[in-house]
Design a protein around this motif. Structure first.
Motif, PDB file in Angstrom:
ATOM      1  N   ASP A 158       0.103  -0.053  -4.316  1.00 66.22           N
ATOM      2  CA  ASP A 158      -1.222  -0.532  -3.919  1.00 66.22           C
ATOM      3  C   ASP A 158      -2.240   0.022  -4.893  1.00 66.22           C
ATOM      4  O   ASP A 158      -2.633   1.186  -4.820  1.00 66.22           O
ATOM      5  N   THR A 159      -2.674  -0.811  -5.802  1.00 63.43           N
ATOM      6  CA  THR A 159      -3.699  -0.437  -6.771  1.00 63.43           C
ATOM      7  C   THR A 159      -4.655  -1.609  -6.924  1.00 63.43           C
ATOM      8  O   THR A 159      -4.313  -2.751  -6.618  1.00 63.43           O
ATOM      9  N   GLU A 160      -5.867  -1.322  -7.386  1.00 63.96           N
ATOM     10  CA  GLU A 160      -6.683  -2.444  -7.822  1.00 63.96           C
ATOM     11  C   GLU A 160      -6.108  -2.947  -9.144  1.00 63.96           C
ATOM     12  O   GLU A 160      -5.318  -2.263  -9.800  1.00 63.96           O
ATOM     13  N   GLU A 161      -6.513  -4.120  -9.552  1.00 63.64           N
ATOM     14  CA  GLU A 161      -5.859  -4.744 -10.696  1.00 63.64           C
ATOM     15  C   GLU A 161      -6.094  -4.014 -12.006  1.00 63.64           C
ATOM     16  O   GLU A 161      -5.356  -4.211 -12.967  1.00 63.64           O
ATOM     17  N   THR A 162      -7.113  -3.155 -12.055  1.00 61.77           N
ATOM     18  CA  THR A 162      -7.368  -2.393 -13.275  1.00 61.77           C
ATOM     19  C   THR A 162      -6.801  -0.977 -13.207  1.00 61.77           C
ATOM     20  O   THR A 162      -6.984  -0.202 -14.147  1.00 61.77           O
ATOM     21  N   ASP A 163      -6.121  -0.633 -12.112  1.00 62.72           N
ATOM     22  CA  ASP A 163      -5.405   0.644 -12.002  1.00 62.72           C
ATOM     23  C   ASP A 163      -3.927   0.342 -12.208  1.00 62.72           C
ATOM     24  O   ASP A 163      -3.272  -0.209 -11.323  1.00 62.72           O
ATOM     25  N   LEU A 174     -10.294   2.254  -5.399  1.00 61.87           N
ATOM     26  CA  LEU A 174      -8.961   2.804  -5.272  1.00 61.87           C
ATOM     27  C   LEU A 174      -8.155   2.062  -4.229  1.00 61.87           C
ATOM     28  O   LEU A 174      -8.698   1.532  -3.262  1.00 61.87           O
ATOM     29  N   GLY A 175      -6.864   2.089  -4.427  1.00 63.50           N
ATOM     30  CA  GLY A 175      -5.927   1.739  -3.379  1.00 63.50           C
ATOM     31  C   GLY A 175      -5.211   3.009  -2.948  1.00 63.50           C
ATOM     32  O   GLY A 175      -5.718   4.113  -3.108  1.00 63.50           O
ATOM     33  N   ARG A 176      -4.011   2.852  -2.429  1.00 63.24           N
ATOM     34  CA  ARG A 176      -3.249   3.999  -1.988  1.00 63.24           C
ATOM     35  C   ARG A 176      -2.413   4.620  -3.102  1.00 63.24           C
ATOM     36  O   ARG A 176      -1.937   5.733  -2.965  1.00 63.24           O
ATOM     37  N   GLY A 217      -0.966   9.740  -5.351  1.00 66.97           N
ATOM     38  CA  GLY A 217      -2.077   9.311  -4.512  1.00 66.97           C
ATOM     39  C   GLY A 217      -3.184   8.664  -5.312  1.00 66.97           C
ATOM     40  O   GLY A 217      -3.055   8.429  -6.515  1.00 66.97           O
ATOM     41  N   GLY A 218      -4.280   8.408  -4.663  1.00 65.27           N
ATOM     42  CA  GLY A 218      -5.386   7.704  -5.293  1.00 65.27           C
ATOM     43  C   GLY A 218      -6.525   8.621  -5.653  1.00 65.27           C
ATOM     44  O   GLY A 218      -7.190   9.168  -4.782  1.00 65.27           O
ATOM     45  N   GLU A 219      -6.751   8.805  -6.918  1.00 66.19           N
ATOM     46  CA  GLU A 219      -7.954   9.458  -7.411  1.00 66.19           C
ATOM     47  C   GLU A 219      -8.467   8.654  -8.587  1.00 66.19           C
ATOM     48  O   GLU A 219      -7.683   8.201  -9.432  1.00 66.19           O
ATOM     49  N   LEU A 234       0.842  -1.132   0.000  1.00 68.44           N
ATOM     50  CA  LEU A 234       0.000   0.000   0.000  1.00 68.44           C
ATOM     51  C   LEU A 234       0.898   1.208   0.000  1.00 68.44           C
ATOM     52  O   LEU A 234       1.547   1.478   0.986  1.00 68.44           O
ATOM     53  N   ALA A 235       1.010   1.887  -1.099  1.00 71.41           N
ATOM     54  CA  ALA A 235       1.769   3.115  -1.120  1.00 71.41           C
ATOM     55  C   ALA A 235       1.028   4.189  -0.376  1.00 71.41           C
ATOM     56  O   ALA A 235      -0.172   4.189  -0.311  1.00 71.41           O
ATOM     57  N   GLY A 236       1.741   5.115   0.193  1.00 74.18           N
ATOM     58  CA  GLY A 236       1.063   6.140   0.964  1.00 74.18           C
ATOM     59  C   GLY A 236       1.868   7.397   1.101  1.00 74.18           C
ATOM     60  O   GLY A 236       2.913   7.555   0.517  1.00 74.18           O
ATOM     61  N   SER A 237       1.381   8.306   1.915  1.00 77.22           N
ATOM     62  CA  SER A 237       2.123   9.501   2.208  1.00 77.22           C
ATOM     63  C   SER A 237       3.325   9.144   3.063  1.00 77.22           C
ATOM     64  O   SER A 237       3.437   8.057   3.594  1.00 77.22           O
TER      65      SER A 237
END
Length: 580
Positions: free
Chosen positions: A466-471, A538-540, A436-438, A16-19
Motif C-alpha cells: 500500500d503506497t501512493e503511486e509516487t512511493d 502515505l499509505g501503510r 512502515g510509512g514515513e 494495505l501493508a501493515g503491522s
C-alpha cells in the motif's frame, strides 16, 4: 498496483501493508482486517458501543499517536498561532467506538487576530456541535438517493425533468448523476450572497447559470451541483430541505444534534470572524456565506453535527443502510453511494455524493471502497467499508481566520492512526518483513550473496503493498557486492492474472497478498527490496513474506527458515504476536 512498464487493468491496485498481530479472541475482530477479503456490509443490527482498541484486536499505540498529533497542532507554531483552535475526533471499528477525544478550544478568539481573555476561552467537549460545511453535501446526496430508490428520480435522467427551470442556458441534458459526481460542467462557485439581493434571486442565478464545460466532459467540484439538488429535493418532497433531512435521515437514525440552524448555539464551535459580510465572530450560524444568504439551509452547506451523530450515520452506511431497526437506504442504494462513477477521471473517484479513495485526507484508510468528504471549516469523515471502520475529525480550523492554512496533514494523521492500528497476518509462517510509512525515507531489505549457477535461478515471494503511486518499491540485484544496483524485472500473480513489471511497483487498493516471481541470471548476486517515499502522502507501506531463491541444485535462500540472513535498514521483522 502501478507497474512501471504498464498499468494493469486486471490487477487494479494493491494495498494495505501493515503491522502483524495475533488474531483476536474468538468472537472478536482480529487486527488483520486489511488482509481479509472484503466481507461486505456489517450485520444490519450492529449498534455502536465503546470498547478499548485492544479489545477488538487493534494496536493502541498508533491511535494514541494520532491523538497526540492532533493535540500538537493546537499549540502555537512558528507562524505565531495554532493550526486550529480545537478538535473532536472519533474512530470506530467493527461496531465499536475505539477512540473519542476532545481537545483545545471551541472559542478562543475575539476577532481575527486577538485572543479573548484566558478565562473566556471555552473548551471543546465530545458533544461540541460543529459546522460541517461541505460534509453537508452527503446529507443532500442521501436525500437524492432516497428519491431514486423510491422510483421518483432516475439517476440518468435530466435534472430538468424534475426541475424545468434548470434547463436554462444549455443545461437541459445535465443528468442527476452528473450533479452528484461533479461532472455536470457547472462552474465551481458563484458569490450568491453579494451579487443577488434575496433567496429567490440567488436560486434563480443558479438555475440560469450556463455551463463552463460540456456535460460529462470534465470533473470540477462545484457547490452549484448540490445547491441544485437541494432545490430538486425540496420541490419533489414538497417541503424544505431541513425537514427532509430531519424526517428521513436524522430522526430515523435517532441522532438529535444534527441539522441546520442549531438552537443550542452555546454548544457550537466558533468559526470565523467575518468582516465581509460584517457578521463578526460567527458561531451557531453557518459559516458559508452563500448558505447563510439562503437562510442557513442549502444543498451544499449548512448542516451542524457532533462526532457521535456522524458515527451513527457512518455505522448505518456500514450496516448497509440500517441502524437500530430503522432503514434509511437499501443495501443496493448504499452500494451506489460508494460505486465509482468517475472512472473516466482518474484521481477523482466519486460515488453518488461521496468522494472515494482520496489519499490526500484518507491516508492509509483509502481504497476503492473508502468513502468520505471534507468541509472547509475543518471537518472530515472517512468511512472504510472494507475494514468496517470510520475516522471522523471535526475542527474549527477557520477560527478565527480562514487564512491560517490547510489542516490536511491532521486529517491524514487521524485516518492513519486508525489504519495503522489494524494489521495483516503473515502469508506464511509466523513472521514477515515490513516497512512502515514515513515520508521522505528510503528503506532497504538485502539478501546475502547468492551463488546462482550457470542455468540461472528463480526468486519467489509474497507481497502486500500500500503506497501512493509516487512511493515506489524497487526490486534490484547487484553483482559487485552492493556497489551498484540494477532493476530486476518480475511478474505479479494475483488470483490467476499475471502482470509484468520492470523492477518497480507502487499502488494500493486490493488489500490482499499477491505472489511475485522473477528469473535470476547466472552468477553471484545480492537481491534487495528498496522502498522510497516522497514528502507527500502515505499509505501503510510494504510487507514481504516467504522469500525463496531456488537454483537447479536446490534452495539457495529460504527466508522463513533463515530470516537472520537478511540485512534490514528500516525494515523490521514483525510477527503474529507483536504490533509493529
Amino acid at each position: 498496483m502501478r507497474l512501471r512498464t504498464l498499468v494493469p487493468a486486471a490487477l487494479g491496485s494493491l494495498a494495505l501493508a501493515g503491522s502483524l498481530v495475533t488474531a483476536g479472541p474468538a468472537g472478536r475482530a482480529a487486527a488483520d482486517d486489511f488482509s481479509k477479503p472484503d466481507r461486505g456490509f456489517a450485520p444490519p443490527n450492529t449498534v455502536l458501543s465503546d470498547a478499548s482498541p485492544a479489545s477488538v484486536g487493534l494496536g493502541p499505540a498508533p491511535i494514541a499517536e494520532a491523538v497526540a498529533q492532533i493535540h500538537g497542532h493546537e499549540q502555537v507554531d512558528p507562524s505565531g498561532h495554532p493550526l486550529f483552535a480545537g478538535a473532536v475526533g472519533i474512530m470506530g471499528h467493527e461496531g465499536r467506538i475505539v477512540e473519542r477525544d476532545a481537545s483545545g478550544w471551541a472559542l478562543r478568539y475575539a476577532d481575527a487576530t486577538t485572543e479573548l481573555p484566558r478565562d473566556q476561552w471555552e473548551p471543546m467537549r465530545t458533544d461540541t456541535i460543529f459546522d460541517l460545511a461541505s460534509v453537508s453535501k452527503l446529507f443532500t446526496s442521501i436525500a437524492v438517493v432516497q428519491l431514486i430508490e423510491e422510483g421518483r428520480v432516475s439517476l440518468e435522467s435530466p435534472v430538468a425533468a424534475y426541475l424545468p427551470e434548470f434547463a436554462a442556458n444549455g443545461k437541459e441534458s445535465v443528468t442527476v448523476r452528473q450533479l452528484l459526481t461533479h461532472t455536470s460542467g457547472f462552474t465551481s462557485w458563484l458569490p450568491l450572497w453579494s451579487k443577488w439581493p434575496d433567496k429567490a434571486s440567488r436560486i434563480k442565478a443558479v438555475m440560469d447559470r450556463p455551463l463552463t464545460n460540456a456535460p460529462g466532459s470534465t470533473y470540477l467540484y462545484s457547490d452549484l451541483n448540490l445547491i441544485t439538488l437541494g432545490v430538486m429535493v425540496e420541490k419533489l418532497r414538497g417541503e424544505p430541505l431541513d425537514a427532509v433531512v430531519h424526517d428521513r435521515i436524522t430522526a430515523p437514525l435517532g441522532i438529535k444534534d444534527t441539522g441546520y440552524n442549531p438552537t443550542d448555539k452555546a454548544r457550537t464551535a466558533a468559526t470565523e470572524y467575518q468582516t465581509a459580510p460584517p457578521r463578526g465572530m460567527v458561531r451557531g450560524e453557518v459559516h458559508d456565506e452563500n448558505a447563510w444568504s439562503l437562510g442557513g439551509v442549502a444543498g451544499h452547506a449548512g448542516v451542524f453535527s457532533t462526532v457521535d451523530d456522524l458515527a451513527v450515520l457512518s455505522q448505518a452506511l456500514l450496516n448497509g443502510g440500517a441502524y437500530r431497526g430503522e432503514r434509511i437506504l437499501s443495501r443496493k442504494s448504499v452500494e451506489a453511494l460508494i460505486t465509482n462513477f468517475n472512472e473516466a477521471f482518474p484521481g477523482d473517484s466519486h460515488g453518488l455524493g461521496f468522494e472515494l479513495d482520496q489519499r490526500w485526507y484518507m491516508d492509509a484508510l483509502s481504497g476503492p471502497r473508502t468513502a468520505g468528504h471534507t468541509g472547509y471549516t475543518g471537518t472530515s469523515i472517512v468511512i472504510d467499508f472494507t475494514s468496517r471502520s470510520f475516522a471522523i475529525l471535526l475542527t474549527n480550523r477557520v477560527h478565527p481566520s480562514r487564512n491560517w492554512g490547510s489542516i490536511n496533514l491532521a486529517r491524514r494523521e487521524w485516518a492513519h492512526g486508525l489504519a495503522a492500528a489494524m494489521a495483516i497476518r503473515p502469508r506464511h509462517g509466523d513472521t514477515a518483513w515490513f516497512t512502515g510509512g514515513e515520508n521522505a525515507t528510503t528503506t532497504t531489505l538485502t539478501t546475502p550473496a547468492l551463488p546462482v549457477g550457470p542455468r540461472g535461478g528463480r526468486l519467489g515471494f509474497d507481497l502486500f503493498l500500500d503506497t501512493e503511486e509516487t512511493d515506489l518499491l524497487h526490486l534490484e540485484r547487484s553483482t559487485d557486492g552492493g556497489a551498484t544496483w540494477t532493476g530486476l524485472p518480475f511478474d505479479v500473480v494475483d488470483r490467476g492474472t499475471t502482470e509484468t513489471a520492470d523492477g518497480v511497483v507502487s499502488g494500493s487498493g486490493t488489500r490482499r497478498w499477491v505472489q511475485v516471481r522473477a528469473d535470476l541470471p547466472a552468477g553471484s548476486q545480492q537481491l534487495r527490496w528498496r522502498h522510497t517515499t516522497d514528502g507527500g502522502y502515505l499509505g501503510r507501506g510494504v510487507a514481504v513474506d516467504d522469500v525463496v531463491v531456488q537454483g537447479p541444485g536446490g534452495v539457495l535462500l529460504d527466508g522463513e527458515k533463515t530470516p537472520d540472513a537478511f540485512t534490514a535498514d528500516g525494515w523490521r521483522l514483525s510477527g503474529r504476536d507483536a504490533v509493529a
